[in-house]
Enzyme design. Structure first.
Site, mmCIF file in Angstrom:
data_model
loop_
_atom_site.group_PDB
_atom_site.id
_atom_site.type_symbol
_atom_site.label_atom_id
_atom_site.label_comp_id
_atom_site.label_asym_id
_atom_site.label_seq_id
_atom_site.Cartn_x
_atom_site.Cartn_y
_atom_site.Cartn_z
ATOM 1 N N GLU A 235 1.041 -7.235 17.995
ATOM 2 C CA GLU A 235 2.109 -8.377 17.842
ATOM 3 C C GLU A 235 3.405 -8.050 18.151
ATOM 4 O OE1 GLU A 235 1.199 -10.022 14.025
ATOM 5 O OE2 GLU A 235 -1.240 -10.138 14.776
ATOM 6 N N ASN A 277 -2.068 -5.147 21.761
ATOM 7 C CA ASN A 277 -2.625 -6.212 20.928
ATOM 8 C C ASN A 277 -1.857 -7.235 20.572
ATOM 9 O OD1 ASN A 277 -5.594 -6.774 20.233
ATOM 10 N ND2 ASN A 277 -4.669 -6.547 18.081
ATOM 11 N N HIS A 314 -7.779 -15.530 17.456
ATOM 12 C CA HIS A 314 -7.750 -16.305 16.443
ATOM 13 C C HIS A 314 -7.532 -17.656 16.605
ATOM 14 C CE1 HIS A 314 -7.797 -12.788 13.843
ATOM 15 N NE2 HIS A 314 -6.894 -12.346 14.201
ATOM 16 N N GLU A 344 -9.946 -9.845 17.939
ATOM 17 C CA GLU A 344 -10.203 -10.179 16.388
ATOM 18 C C GLU A 344 -10.519 -11.588 16.344
ATOM 19 O OE1 GLU A 344 -6.438 -9.479 14.518
ATOM 20 O OE2 GLU A 344 -6.107 -7.759 15.600
ATOM 21 N N ASP A 346 -11.900 -15.079 15.297
ATOM 22 C CA ASP A 346 -12.249 -16.015 14.331
ATOM 23 C C ASP A 346 -12.011 -17.378 14.799
ATOM 24 O OD1 ASP A 346 -9.935 -15.836 13.630
ATOM 25 O OD2 ASP A 346 -10.345 -14.713 11.881
HETATM 26 C C1 XIL Z 1 -5.196 -8.785 8.548
HETATM 27 C C2 XIL Z 1 -6.474 -8.423 7.593
HETATM 28 O O1 XIL Z 1 -7.496 -9.040 8.005
HETATM 29 C C3 XIL Z 1 -6.018 -8.663 5.944
HETATM 30 O O2 XIL Z 1 -7.054 -8.272 5.216
HETATM 31 C C4 XIL Z 1 -4.723 -8.260 5.689
HETATM 32 O O3 XIL Z 1 -4.465 -8.888 4.403
HETATM 33 C C5 XIL Z 1 -3.618 -8.871 6.616
HETATM 34 O O4 XIL Z 1 -4.019 -8.466 7.792
HETATM 35 N N1 XIL Z 1 -3.578 -9.946 13.164
HETATM 36 C C6 XIL Z 1 -4.000 -8.263 12.943
HETATM 37 C C7 XIL Z 1 -4.522 -7.823 11.926
HETATM 38 O O5 XIL Z 1 -3.713 -7.503 14.025
HETATM 39 O O6 XIL Z 1 -4.536 -6.850 11.489
HETATM 40 C C8 XIL Z 1 -4.523 -9.031 10.750
HETATM 41 O O7 XIL Z 1 -5.343 -8.257 9.726
HETATM 42 C C9 XIL Z 1 -5.006 -10.373 10.978
HETATM 43 C C10 XIL Z 1 -4.071 -10.943 12.198
#
Ligand code: XIL
Length: 424
Positions: A235, A277, A314, A344, A346
């Site tokens: 990020e 990422n 996401h 990641e 969802d």
């Molecule tokens: C999130 C985890 O899923 C949570 O359990 C934690 O509290 C916060 O981080 N982007 C990312 C991940 O790169 O590391 C994040 O993970 C979700 C968003």
């Protein structure tokens, strides 16, 4: 009887007059998409008919208004009108989805044979996996790769300066590997989830570079050979606008912290695959995607050792990219000589309609990205950010963003993803 015979004869003649159907140039997958697009179209037509009926009812109620109890009729008319409007909107959205499906269908029909299956990954929280054996089982049964959800982040691995805490991460990584699973490392340099000792005081640029180098060195050396792919910087581009995310790394070290992170990582484990990422980079021309392309092309032009880009993915039912759009995004990164991965994914179910409609839209979003990954020769894995809705990091109630429900039953998305990612 004679009538029946005549009808049969006419039908025979009519079919004889048709040119023979061209051999269908389609795959079973395209055919099933076509059936689903057809179903959505039919639902849209039904909704439009209901909207028409409700508009007529609204007109009739409004006509009666001057005569009988005017207020009652007027409000009924307003209600009908509102329902008709929302029906029309729903129909339009069904139509859009049907159109998107047909687009995927068209590409699927002409697609070259699939390449080798891609590893299907998921994020896993070790505490949850230990307390819920059904979740651990679901991981072992359905997935090929694990990303520790938080256990490899800096706050977890270096809670005190120089005092590394590898025990829990080791157990998790070794358990996955003992079952033949791959492990993706996430994330070495991130602006969030930092230990308090780091954020509680001021640092000079040189001091912070040293902290970064030590951390990367210690962690990658520790996991060398067990974790061979890492999100080195997570990020990094600012949410909206231009430039880098304002975090301790960019603010104290400056924009070249990204270069340093990758160089330190390569030094620590020259055999590891190093990824950048980020989120919100699914659409090929979104400003964030453009910003990431600019960032990684800068890295490449300076000879910084970067191997790939992770697309977090996401998204929600309402805001996501279609399969062909994700494919184009992947293709453009690949054209820069980079690997890509969906890291990641969802999909929050934030659309209107029935639960079945929502699950269908969620399946469509998941399937689009899975398809795009399988079709892109440089896509190295497809990962969802968790297995079951019950343990998702998305806390908004009802969003149910994952491929298995609270009871660990697979949702419609899973069959499609499994099919696209794993089927030979
Ligand atoms: C999130 C985890 O899923 C949570 O359990 C934690 O509290 C916060 O981080 N982007 C990312 C991940 O790169 O590391 C994040 O993970 C979700 C968003």
């Amino acid at each position: 009887m004679r009538r029946l015979f005549l009808v049969a004869l006419l039908l025979c003649l009519a079919s004889a007059a048709q040119p023979p159907a061209a051999p269908a140039q389609t795959t079973p997958r395209a055919a099933s998409l076509m059936v689903r697009a057809g179903r959505l179209e039919a639902a849209a037509r039904r909704d439009l008919r209901t909207a028409g009926r409700e508009r007529r009812l609204a007109r009739a109620a409004a006509k009666k208004a001057p005569r009988r109890s005017a207020r009652r009729h007027r409000s009924r008319a307003a209600r009908y009108r509102k329902r008709a409007r929302s029906r029309r909107k729903h129909a339009a959205s069904l139509r859009r989805r049907a159109a998107a499906l047909s687009q995927v269908k068209a590409v699927a029909a002409s697609a070259p044979p699939r390449r080798a299956p891609v590893p299907l990954g998921t994020a896993l929280d070790w505490r949850v996996a230990r307390t819920d054996p059904a979740l651990a089982d679901a991981f072992l049964r359905h997935f090929d790769q694990m990303t520790p959800e938080n256990e490899l982040k800096m706050y977890a691995l270096q809670p005190l300066r120089g005092a590394y805490s590898f025990a829990s991460a080791d157990r998790m990584v070794d358990w996955a590997r003992a079952h033949g699973k791959r492990v993706r490392g996430h994330a070495l340099v991130y602006g969030s989830q930092l230990p308090a000792w780091l954020t509680a005081r001021d640092w000079t640029r040189d001091e912070l570079l040293e902290v970064m180098r030590d951390h990367i060195q210690a962690v990658m050396t520790h996991f060398r050979g067990r974790v061979t792919e890492w999100d080195v910087v997570n990020e990094g581009v600012v949410d909206w606008g231009d430039g880098l995310t304002p975090n301790i790394w960019s603010q104290v070290i400056g924009p070249d912290y990204v270069d340093y992170a990758f160089r330190f990582a390569h030094e620590a484990d020259p055999g590891a695959k190093l990824f950048y990422n980020d989120w919100g980079i699914e659409l090929p021309d979104h400003p964030r995607t453009v910003a990431v392309r600019k960032l990684v092309s800068g890295l490449k032009s300076r000879g910084v050792p970067i191997d790939g880009v992770g697309i977090q993915d996401h998204v929600t039912n309402r805001y996501n990219a279609t399969g062909p759009q994700v494919a184009e995004t992947l293709r453009r990164f690949a054209a820069m000589g980079l690997d890509v991965a969906i890291t990641e994914m969802d999909v929050q179910t934030d659309s209107g309609g029935s639960r079945a409609d929502q699950l269908e839209a969620q399946r469509h979003a998941f399937a689009g990205s899975a398809w795009a990954c399988r079709m892109e020769p440089r896509c190295t894995s497809f990962t969802s950010w968790g297995i079951s809705d019950r343990y998702s990091w998305i806390e908004t109630p009802g969003m149910a963003p994952l491929m298995f429900d609270d009871a660990l039953e697979p949702k419609p998305a899973f069959a499609d993803v499994e099919d696209w990612i794993k089927k030979p």
